[in-house]
Every structure is written in C-alpha cells, then in structure tokens.
Design an enzyme around this catalytic site. Sequence first.
Site, short mmCIF file in Angstrom:
data_model
loop_
_atom_site.label_atom_id
_atom_site.label_comp_id
_atom_site.label_asym_id
_atom_site.label_seq_id
_atom_site.Cartn_x
_atom_site.Cartn_y
_atom_site.Cartn_z
N ASP A 21 -0.48 18.04 66.36
CA ASP A 21 0.16 19.35 66.51
C ASP A 21 1.18 19.44 67.64
O ASP A 21 1.26 20.44 68.36
CB ASP A 21 -0.91 20.44 66.71
CG ASP A 21 -1.99 20.42 65.66
OD1 ASP A 21 -1.83 19.72 64.65
OD2 ASP A 21 -3.01 21.11 65.85
N LYS A 82 -2.19 22.21 58.44
CA LYS A 82 -3.59 22.58 58.52
C LYS A 82 -3.73 23.94 59.19
O LYS A 82 -2.82 24.41 59.88
CB LYS A 82 -4.40 21.54 59.28
CG LYS A 82 -4.04 21.40 60.76
CD LYS A 82 -4.88 20.30 61.42
CE LYS A 82 -4.56 20.17 62.90
NZ LYS A 82 -4.93 21.36 63.69
N CYS A 118 -7.68 21.78 69.21
CA CYS A 118 -7.57 20.82 68.10
C CYS A 118 -7.82 19.37 68.52
O CYS A 118 -8.39 18.60 67.74
CB CYS A 118 -6.20 20.96 67.44
SG CYS A 118 -5.98 22.55 66.60
#
Length: 204
Positions: A21, A82, A118
Amino acid sequence: MAVNAAKATLKQGKTALFVCDMQEKFAKVIHEFDKITANSSKLVQACRILDVPLIVTEQNPKALGKTISELNIAGAKGPFAKTQFSMYIPEVIKELSSICNNGPPESIILIGIECHACVENTAIDLKKNGYEVHAVADCCSSRTQEDRLLALERMRHMGCHIATSENIIFKLLGDANHKDFKQVQSLVKTPTLNTGLVNIISKI
C-alpha cells in the site's frame, strides 16, 4: 527473544518481496514518507536485480490512489486492490503458491504502510501460515512514530525478523563473489536514510 539462526537467512529462489500500500494519497500524512520511499526504492531495485519476485497491493485505490511512481514495480504481481487490512487476500495467496520457481517462498520481505495496520496484519497472516517474515523497519511507517514503533515491537515478539533495507540486501547477496554484487554495490554506496529509529532501536 531467541532467534533461530537458520530461519533468519534469506535465499534467492525462496524469498519474495511484499510491497504494502505505498500509495499516492499517503505521501503527506505518513511519518518520514520521503525517506521510507527512498529506502524502499533502493530495496526494490536490489530485489529486481537479484530476481526476487514482487507482490504489490493497494488499499482502496479509488480513494487512496495508485502505487507511487518512485517505486519501479514493473513485472510485479499486482497491484491487487483490497479493502482488507492485510495483504493476505485470495489473489495474493494464489500468486504465493507458485511465485518462486513454481513453488511457494519460505521467506517474505515486508515493506510499506501503515506499519500498525496493513503491514502488521499481513505479518500476522503470513506467520500463521508458516512463512518467515522479515519486516524492514526503515521501509515501513505509520502516521505516527508511536504506532510505527509499537507495531515493530509486536511483530518482533510474534517471531518476525526486524531488519533494515541494507541488512536484507546483504543477506540476499551472501557473498561478494555473487554475480550481481557490482550492480547491487552501486545502490548501497548511497547511505540508507535515517527514519528516526536510531535512538530507540534497543526498544524494538
């Protein structure tokens, strides 16, 4: 915490790099974003030279943008969109099954943001599924240094190896006689940027 030395190694052909990310909209809010970007870019370049496969995810890219252009992810698996706060999604699990010489890796190098969300949740899922996880401290961050540091500490206690980008690079090389040493050496001649961990590293 005692570390099994055999599990702390990294082998070409048995290792993959996860880029979590690293997206455009995070640039202005993540602690030391520019520095972790520079360190991550060097690590990604080294992994490309050493044929370490990359897997890239993006958290809700419609809202948070694409992976930053400073990272060369050409040829990577993904980026996979996601909403889950972990990279361990069905698309990634499928890629893992054959990403290293038509088989799964033994070890995962993990970089990205946010460290306490994450990245940490990815580490938990990977450890639960039998992977050795090398979280790269100078390539991971959060909006606050506090969240970042506590996440690294939790990952260490769950059995992750807390590393730096150069530590990872030299583990992958293993020997100055490695055929790609000169190419990689040109990358590490530029010192890794300090991301604020030096004064408190003993606590991690």
